[in-house]
Design an enzyme around this catalytic site. Sequence first.
Site, short mmCIF file in Angstrom:
data_model
loop_
_atom_site.label_atom_id
_atom_site.label_comp_id
_atom_site.label_asym_id
_atom_site.label_seq_id
_atom_site.Cartn_x
_atom_site.Cartn_y
_atom_site.Cartn_z
CG HIS A 225 40.59 52.82 40.74
ND1 HIS A 225 39.93 52.15 40.37
CD2 HIS A 225 41.60 52.15 41.55
CE1 HIS A 225 39.70 50.94 40.83
NE2 HIS A 225 40.75 50.94 41.53
CG HIS B 245 39.53 50.75 46.12
ND1 HIS B 245 40.37 49.89 46.77
CD2 HIS B 245 39.67 50.46 44.81
CE1 HIS B 245 41.25 49.13 45.94
NE2 HIS B 245 40.74 49.57 44.80
CG ASP C 25 42.98 43.36 40.54
OD1 ASP C 25 41.60 43.76 40.69
OD2 ASP C 25 43.84 44.09 40.09
CD GLU D 25 37.56 47.91 43.97
OE1 GLU D 25 37.66 48.82 42.98
OE2 GLU D 25 38.49 46.78 43.81
#
Length: 383
Positions: free
Chosen positions: A137, A211, A283, A349
């Site tokens: 990120h 996010h 994830d 996202e």
Amino acid sequence: METSRRTVIAAAAAAGVAAATAGTAHASGAGGRKPVKELFGTLADGTKVHRWSLENGGTRLKVLSYGGVVQSLEIPDRRGRYRNVSLGFANIEDYVASSPYFGALIGRYGNRIAKGRFTLDGTAYQLSVNDGENSLHGGAKGFDKRVWDVEGFTSGSDVGLVLHYVSGDGEMGYPGTLRATVTYTLTRDGDWRIDYAATTDKATVVNLTSHVYWNLAGEGSGSIYDHELSIAAARYTPVDSGLIPTGELAKVAGTPFDFRRTKAVGEDIREADQQLLYGQGIDHNWVLDKGITARPEHIATLRDPSSGRTLKIATTEPGLQFYSGNFLDGTLVGSGDHIYRQGDALCLETQHFPDSPNQPSFPSTVLRPGETYRTTTVHSFSA
């Protein structure tokens, strides 16, 4: 604020509002209230952080200048009762000290880059490493930890914010001075639209996203495993033990990652699948069937059966990172004074794929001088 900055922000607001109007069929009703600005807190260096409140079409949104953070997003249930459906904190100190990207704008590069390294036009770059040996990120101090310039606007029946940040050449190891402008718009239908734009003076890579941690039953209400989810994607990108894509575009059929039909988030999340073990849950990036599109197209629907609240997401992006809140570990206390535990929220996202700078077969994230990076994501709510 200098005149040139005002010109950029005004132009971005106009573009965002025009795009929202073109892409949204408005129902009848009055326009939203003028954005309200208030002091939220002060950073250790004396920088003031403000909170902006927006309301339109039944949606209430509160945004911080710190990280462009969505501090709360309130929508009604089937009986008209409002709840905040986004995880966050009540004070700036907690955002600075311990936020796992709650509600934040992510950049320069959303998701992971392997070993924080990539090569562009023959030059190797080393990025800030903050996730084991990888960059996550945008690095240790990404866009989520920067104070953005923010201005509110109203235009016709729409209300919103224009957020602007200049990332200097070499910041977190990235090449080029990147000028990022993000427009948050609440439409008269209560849709929350995000228009991202960026330019650079040197070839670089960029992948901006939001996010937000969603719990449609309400922040702090418990697990999202009974939420129902569908994703319009027949493939996903498997990862290694460091959560870096292997480069394969694998079929979801016959795996816990098949959300082509609506199913509960927790239906298959305890399956003995190596990919779930790597992520301690989900994830992963889904390869959206539609690919990159000029206009936002519907790609996912999330629904909470208990409240009836429903979120539909449309985007121009080719990927969707679905994160099931695996690393919430009971050490954080949220804005509603509840402890956040594993599975208490999920993130959806919209993005280009993780590690794209090192994966030639993935859609490119390279931005060059003279080009403008543009993507759009729309969140629509109902009950």
